[in-house]
Design a protein around this motif. Structure first.
Motif, PDB file in Angstrom:
ATOM      1  N   PRO A  43       0.818  -1.219   0.000  1.00 11.10           N
ATOM      2  CA  PRO A  43       0.000   0.000   0.000  1.00 11.10           C
ATOM      3  C   PRO A  43       0.848   1.265   0.000  1.00 11.10           C
ATOM      4  N   ASP A  44       2.051   1.194   0.537  1.00 14.41           N
ATOM      5  CA  ASP A  44       2.885   2.397   0.628  1.00 14.41           C
ATOM      6  C   ASP A  44       3.325   2.889  -0.737  1.00 14.41           C
ATOM      7  N   GLU A  45       3.585   1.975  -1.673  1.00 16.96           N
ATOM      8  CA  GLU A  45       4.015   2.391  -3.004  1.00 16.96           C
ATOM      9  C   GLU A  45       2.927   3.190  -3.701  1.00 16.96           C
ATOM     10  N   PHE A  46       1.687   2.759  -3.551  1.00 15.99           N
ATOM     11  CA  PHE A  46       0.578   3.483  -4.178  1.00 15.99           C
ATOM     12  C   PHE A  46       0.425   4.866  -3.555  1.00 15.99           C
ATOM     13  N   LEU A  47       0.546   4.943  -2.242  1.00 11.85           N
ATOM     14  CA  LEU A  47       0.409   6.237  -1.579  1.00 11.85           C
ATOM     15  C   LEU A  47       1.537   7.183  -1.972  1.00 11.85           C
ATOM     16  N   LYS A  48       2.754   6.667  -2.105  1.00 14.34           N
ATOM     17  CA  LYS A  48       3.876   7.502  -2.550  1.00 14.34           C
ATOM     18  C   LYS A  48       3.612   8.032  -3.949  1.00 14.34           C
ATOM     19  N   LEU A  49       3.128   7.162  -4.820  1.00 15.14           N
ATOM     20  CA  LEU A  49       2.823   7.563  -6.190  1.00 15.14           C
ATOM     21  C   LEU A  49       1.718   8.612  -6.228  1.00 15.14           C
ATOM     22  N   LEU A  50       0.717   8.432  -5.395  1.00 18.42           N
ATOM     23  CA  LEU A  50      -0.393   9.375  -5.338  1.00 18.42           C
ATOM     24  C   LEU A  50       0.061  10.733  -4.822  1.00 18.42           C
ATOM     25  N   HIS A  51       0.886  10.739  -3.788  1.00 12.57           N
ATOM     26  CA  HIS A  51       1.383  12.003  -3.235  1.00 12.57           C
ATOM     27  C   HIS A  51       2.346  12.690  -4.204  1.00 12.57           C
ATOM     28  N   ARG A  52       3.147  11.911  -4.911  1.00 10.96           N
ATOM     29  CA  ARG A  52       4.082  12.512  -5.869  1.00 10.96           C
ATOM     30  C   ARG A  52       3.339  13.163  -7.032  1.00 10.96           C
ATOM     31  N   ALA A  53       2.213  12.618  -7.404  1.00 14.78           N
ATOM     32  CA  ALA A  53       1.434  13.200  -8.499  1.00 14.78           C
ATOM     33  C   ALA A  53       0.853  14.557  -8.117  1.00 14.78           C
ATOM     34  N   ALA A  54       0.640  14.785  -6.822  1.00 18.34           N
ATOM     35  CA  ALA A  54       0.048  16.039  -6.370  1.00 18.34           C
ATOM     36  C   ALA A  54       1.088  17.133  -6.130  1.00 18.34           C
ATOM     37  N   VAL A  55       2.366  16.805  -6.173  1.00 15.51           N
ATOM     38  CA  VAL A  55       3.430  17.776  -5.906  1.00 15.51           C
ATOM     39  C   VAL A  55       3.652  18.643  -7.133  1.00 15.51           C
ATOM     40  N   VAL A  56       3.957  19.922  -6.914  1.00 18.07           N
ATOM     41  CA  VAL A  56       4.220  20.835  -8.026  1.00 18.07           C
ATOM     42  C   VAL A  56       5.548  20.479  -8.680  1.00 18.07           C
ATOM     43  N   PRO A  57       5.727  20.773  -9.965  1.00 16.77           N
ATOM     44  CA  PRO A  57       6.936  20.354 -10.688  1.00 16.77           C
ATOM     45  C   PRO A  57       8.231  20.887 -10.092  1.00 16.77           C
ATOM     46  N   ARG A  58       8.224  22.071  -9.511  1.00 15.60           N
ATOM     47  CA  ARG A  58       9.463  22.626  -8.971  1.00 15.60           C
ATOM     48  C   ARG A  58       9.984  21.796  -7.801  1.00 15.60           C
ATOM     49  N   GLU A  59       9.078  21.178  -7.052  1.00 11.61           N
ATOM     50  CA  GLU A  59       9.499  20.335  -5.942  1.00 11.61           C
ATOM     51  C   GLU A  59       9.832  18.917  -6.402  1.00 11.61           C
ATOM     52  N   LYS A  60       9.306  18.499  -7.553  1.00 13.32           N
ATOM     53  CA  LYS A  60       9.577  17.158  -8.070  1.00 13.32           C
ATOM     54  C   LYS A  60      10.947  17.073  -8.732  1.00 13.32           C
ATOM     55  N   TYR A  61      11.268  18.074  -9.547  1.00 13.99           N
ATOM     56  CA  TYR A  61      12.460  18.006 -10.385  1.00 13.99           C
ATOM     57  C   TYR A  61      13.430  19.117 -10.019  1.00 13.99           C
ATOM     58  N   SER A  62      14.720  18.874 -10.273  1.00 11.51           N
ATOM     59  CA  SER A  62      15.722  19.908  -9.991  1.00 11.51           C
ATOM     60  C   SER A  62      15.830  20.910 -11.133  1.00 11.51           C
ATOM     61  N   GLU A  63      15.515  20.483 -12.346  1.00 14.84           N
ATOM     62  CA  GLU A  63      15.561  21.344 -13.524  1.00 14.84           C
ATOM     63  C   GLU A  63      14.230  21.274 -14.257  1.00 14.84           C
ATOM     64  N   PRO A  64      13.873  22.313 -15.033  1.00 15.36           N
ATOM     65  CA  PRO A  64      12.618  22.263 -15.789  1.00 15.36           C
ATOM     66  C   PRO A  64      12.631  21.135 -16.820  1.00 15.36           C
ATOM     67  N   GLN A  65      11.484  20.484 -17.003  1.00 19.28           N
ATOM     68  CA  GLN A  65      11.380  19.355 -17.917  1.00 19.28           C
ATOM     69  C   GLN A  65      10.891  19.768 -19.302  1.00 19.28           C
ATOM     70  N   THR A  66      10.214  20.900 -19.406  1.00 18.01           N
ATOM     71  CA  THR A  66       9.703  21.371 -20.693  1.00 18.01           C
ATOM     72  C   THR A  66      10.129  22.814 -20.909  1.00 18.01           C
ATOM     73  N   GLU A  67       9.948  23.282 -22.124  1.00 20.31           N
ATOM     74  CA  GLU A  67      10.300  24.666 -22.445  1.00 20.31           C
ATOM     75  C   GLU A  67       9.425  25.656 -21.686  1.00 20.31           C
ATOM     76  N   SER A  68       8.147  25.340 -21.518  1.00 21.00           N
ATOM     77  CA  SER A  68       7.256  26.278 -20.846  1.00 21.00           C
ATOM     78  C   SER A  68       7.538  26.360 -19.354  1.00 21.00           C
ATOM     79  N   GLN A  69       8.158  25.330 -18.769  1.00 22.38           N
ATOM     80  CA  GLN A  69       8.503  25.394 -17.356  1.00 22.38           C
ATOM     81  C   GLN A  69       9.716  26.277 -17.102  1.00 22.38           C
TER      82      GLN A  69
END
Length: 107
Positions: A43-69
């Motif tokens: 169950p923990d893997e699903f919860l981690k995945l769910l929480h990671r999906a709700a995080v804003v991109p700046r907190e997820k990644y160290s660098e922008p992933q797209t041109e618009s970011q």
């Protein structure tokens, strides 16, 4: 008599029985799932995945992933902000000219 081009001969009875038996056996083992739940073993893997999906991109990644970011990714000022430095700080001021822009007091 040979079938015309594009047309098929009707299937014979033996072949028809074979397909019907195979379809009934396949239906016997098919299950239709309509309710989905979290895997109780992980169950923990699903919860981690769910929480990671709700995080804003700046907190997820160290660098922008797209041109618009790239626009607005780095928000820290290059020069420290100082209210006494008149090069970068322009507070609103009222002068004789700007006072005329305000509505006249009614009295």
């Amino acid at each position: 008599m040979a079938a015309r081009r594009g047309e098929r001969d009707p299937p014979d009875a033996l072949q028809n029985r074979f397909h019907a038996e195979r379809a009934s056996k396949e239906r016997r083992w098919q299950l239709l799932f309509t309710q989905y739940t979290v895997n109780p073993l992980h169950p923990d893997e699903f919860l981690k995945l769910l929480h990671r999906a709700a995080v804003v991109p700046r907190e997820k990644y160290s660098e922008p992933q797209t041109e618009s970011q790239e626009i607005g990714w780095h928000t820290t000022p290059l020069v420290p902000f100082d209210h006494n430095d008149t090069r970068f700080y322009f507070p609103r001021r009222t002068t004789e000219i700007t006072i005329h822009g305000y509505p006249a007091p009614r009295g």
